[in-house]
Design a protein around this motif. Structure first.
Motif, PDB file in Angstrom:
ATOM      1  N   GLU A  44       0.970  -1.216   0.160  1.00  0.00           N
ATOM      2  CA  GLU A  44      -0.114  -0.120  -0.004  1.00  0.00           C
ATOM      3  C   GLU A  44       0.843   1.275   0.089  1.00  0.00           C
ATOM      4  O   GLU A  44       0.589   2.295  -0.615  1.00  0.00           O
ATOM      5  N   LYS A  45       1.918   1.261   0.619  1.00  0.00           N
ATOM      6  CA  LYS A  45       2.705   2.346   0.889  1.00  0.00           C
ATOM      7  C   LYS A  45       3.740   2.479  -0.102  1.00  0.00           C
ATOM      8  O   LYS A  45       4.675   3.543  -0.209  1.00  0.00           O
ATOM      9  N   LEU A  46       3.746   1.586  -1.170  1.00  0.00           N
ATOM     10  CA  LEU A  46       4.878   1.878  -2.287  1.00  0.00           C
ATOM     11  C   LEU A  46       4.502   2.895  -2.906  1.00  0.00           C
ATOM     12  O   LEU A  46       5.609   3.655  -3.684  1.00  0.00           O
ATOM     13  N   ASP A  47       3.287   3.597  -3.081  1.00  0.00           N
ATOM     14  CA  ASP A  47       3.104   4.613  -3.961  1.00  0.00           C
ATOM     15  C   ASP A  47       3.459   6.040  -3.302  1.00  0.00           C
ATOM     16  O   ASP A  47       3.440   7.165  -3.948  1.00  0.00           O
ATOM     17  N   ILE A  48       3.994   6.101  -2.018  1.00  0.00           N
ATOM     18  CA  ILE A  48       4.648   7.012  -1.589  1.00  0.00           C
ATOM     19  C   ILE A  48       6.046   7.351  -1.967  1.00  0.00           C
ATOM     20  O   ILE A  48       6.972   8.328  -1.476  1.00  0.00           O
ATOM     21  N   SER A  49       6.543   6.259  -2.820  1.00  0.00           N
ATOM     22  CA  SER A  49       7.944   6.258  -3.662  1.00  0.00           C
ATOM     23  C   SER A  49       9.094   6.386  -2.517  1.00  0.00           C
ATOM     24  O   SER A  49       9.614   7.407  -2.485  1.00  0.00           O
ATOM     25  N   PRO A  50       9.233   5.423  -1.714  1.00  0.00           N
ATOM     26  CA  PRO A  50      10.215   5.243  -0.613  1.00  0.00           C
ATOM     27  C   PRO A  50      11.521   5.287  -1.100  1.00  0.00           C
ATOM     28  O   PRO A  50      11.781   4.744  -2.272  1.00  0.00           O
ATOM     29  N   SER A  51      12.662   5.668  -0.442  1.00  0.00           N
ATOM     30  CA  SER A  51      13.949   5.703  -0.972  1.00  0.00           C
ATOM     31  C   SER A  51      14.591   4.428  -0.707  1.00  0.00           C
ATOM     32  O   SER A  51      15.466   4.142  -1.316  1.00  0.00           O
ATOM     33  N   LEU A  52      13.764   3.820   0.254  1.00  0.00           N
ATOM     34  CA  LEU A  52      14.627   2.458   0.677  1.00  0.00           C
ATOM     35  C   LEU A  52      13.507   1.403   1.585  1.00  0.00           C
ATOM     36  O   LEU A  52      12.694   2.327   2.089  1.00  0.00           O
ATOM     37  N   ILE A  53      13.506   0.438   1.334  1.00  0.00           N
ATOM     38  CA  ILE A  53      12.578  -0.724   2.117  1.00  0.00           C
ATOM     39  C   ILE A  53      13.591  -1.448   2.763  1.00  0.00           C
ATOM     40  O   ILE A  53      14.890  -1.880   2.464  1.00  0.00           O
ATOM     41  N   ILE A  54      13.442  -1.463   4.179  1.00  0.00           N
ATOM     42  CA  ILE A  54      14.345  -2.412   4.903  1.00  0.00           C
ATOM     43  C   ILE A  54      13.495  -3.500   5.400  1.00  0.00           C
ATOM     44  O   ILE A  54      12.298  -3.462   6.315  1.00  0.00           O
ATOM     45  N   VAL A  68       8.972  -7.801  -2.593  1.00  0.00           N
ATOM     46  CA  VAL A  68      10.377  -7.489  -3.025  1.00  0.00           C
ATOM     47  C   VAL A  68      10.063  -7.084  -4.468  1.00  0.00           C
ATOM     48  O   VAL A  68      10.796  -6.114  -5.101  1.00  0.00           O
ATOM     49  N   ALA A  69       9.746  -8.043  -5.267  1.00  0.00           N
ATOM     50  CA  ALA A  69       9.536  -8.057  -6.573  1.00  0.00           C
ATOM     51  C   ALA A  69       8.740  -6.804  -7.151  1.00  0.00           C
ATOM     52  O   ALA A  69       9.268  -6.001  -7.726  1.00  0.00           O
ATOM     53  N   LYS A  70       7.536  -6.392  -6.450  1.00  0.00           N
ATOM     54  CA  LYS A  70       6.968  -5.194  -6.668  1.00  0.00           C
ATOM     55  C   LYS A  70       8.018  -3.959  -6.385  1.00  0.00           C
ATOM     56  O   LYS A  70       7.835  -2.798  -7.132  1.00  0.00           O
ATOM     57  N   ALA A  71       8.554  -4.000  -5.004  1.00  0.00           N
ATOM     58  CA  ALA A  71       9.509  -2.870  -4.989  1.00  0.00           C
ATOM     59  C   ALA A  71      10.513  -2.576  -6.052  1.00  0.00           C
ATOM     60  O   ALA A  71      10.923  -1.243  -6.465  1.00  0.00           O
ATOM     61  N   LYS A  72      11.124  -3.818  -6.756  1.00  0.00           N
ATOM     62  CA  LYS A  72      12.038  -3.561  -7.581  1.00  0.00           C
ATOM     63  C   LYS A  72      11.624  -2.851  -8.802  1.00  0.00           C
ATOM     64  O   LYS A  72      12.206  -2.306  -9.409  1.00  0.00           O
TER      65      LYS A  72
END
Length: 120
Positions: A44-54, A68-72
């Motif tokens: 849900e929060k991927l749309d805020i375009s984070p600089s990094l996911i930990i 992870v695949a969606k983030a990439k």
């Protein structure tokens, strides 16, 4: 002069000491950490375009590799960490496409440099 955009870090981290330290360090670098507790919340929060996911590999839930695949696909770097003895989890994270996979000890010691790399 325009203010620099705040860099956001999404963190699926259950260890309170790590999450506090990540938040404190990120704020010194002009970043903001948003803690999430599920794969769904991460997506849900991927749309805020984070600089990094930990990702804390001890906290991930089934389906995390798809996250992870969606983030990439969105061009968002993913940093994963977990116990050095859990070789299987480290290999799974690398296979899933995480940009970096480190042991807890390296994560703790090298966190300022790891964050700087993604928030600078």
């Amino acid at each position: 002069m325009e203010a620099a955009a705040i860099k956001t870090v999404l963190a699926l981290v259950t260890n309170l000491m790590f999450s506090t330290r990540i938040g404190e360090l990120a704020s010194t670098m002009g970043g903001l950490v948003t803690l999430v507790s599920s794969n769904e919340e991460l997506v849900e929060k991927l749309d805020i375009s984070p600089s990094l996911i930990i990702l804390d590999l001890t906290a991930v839930q089934p389906g995390w590799k798809e996250v992870v695949a969606k983030a990439k696909q969105a061009g968002i770097p993913v940093l994963a960490y977990g116990p050095h003895v859990d070789v299987e989890a480290h290999e799974a994270a690398q296979a899933a496409g995480c940009d970096e996979v480190v042991a807890n000890s390296k994560f703790r010691l090298d966190l300022p440099n790891l964050l700087k790399k993604y928030l600078a």
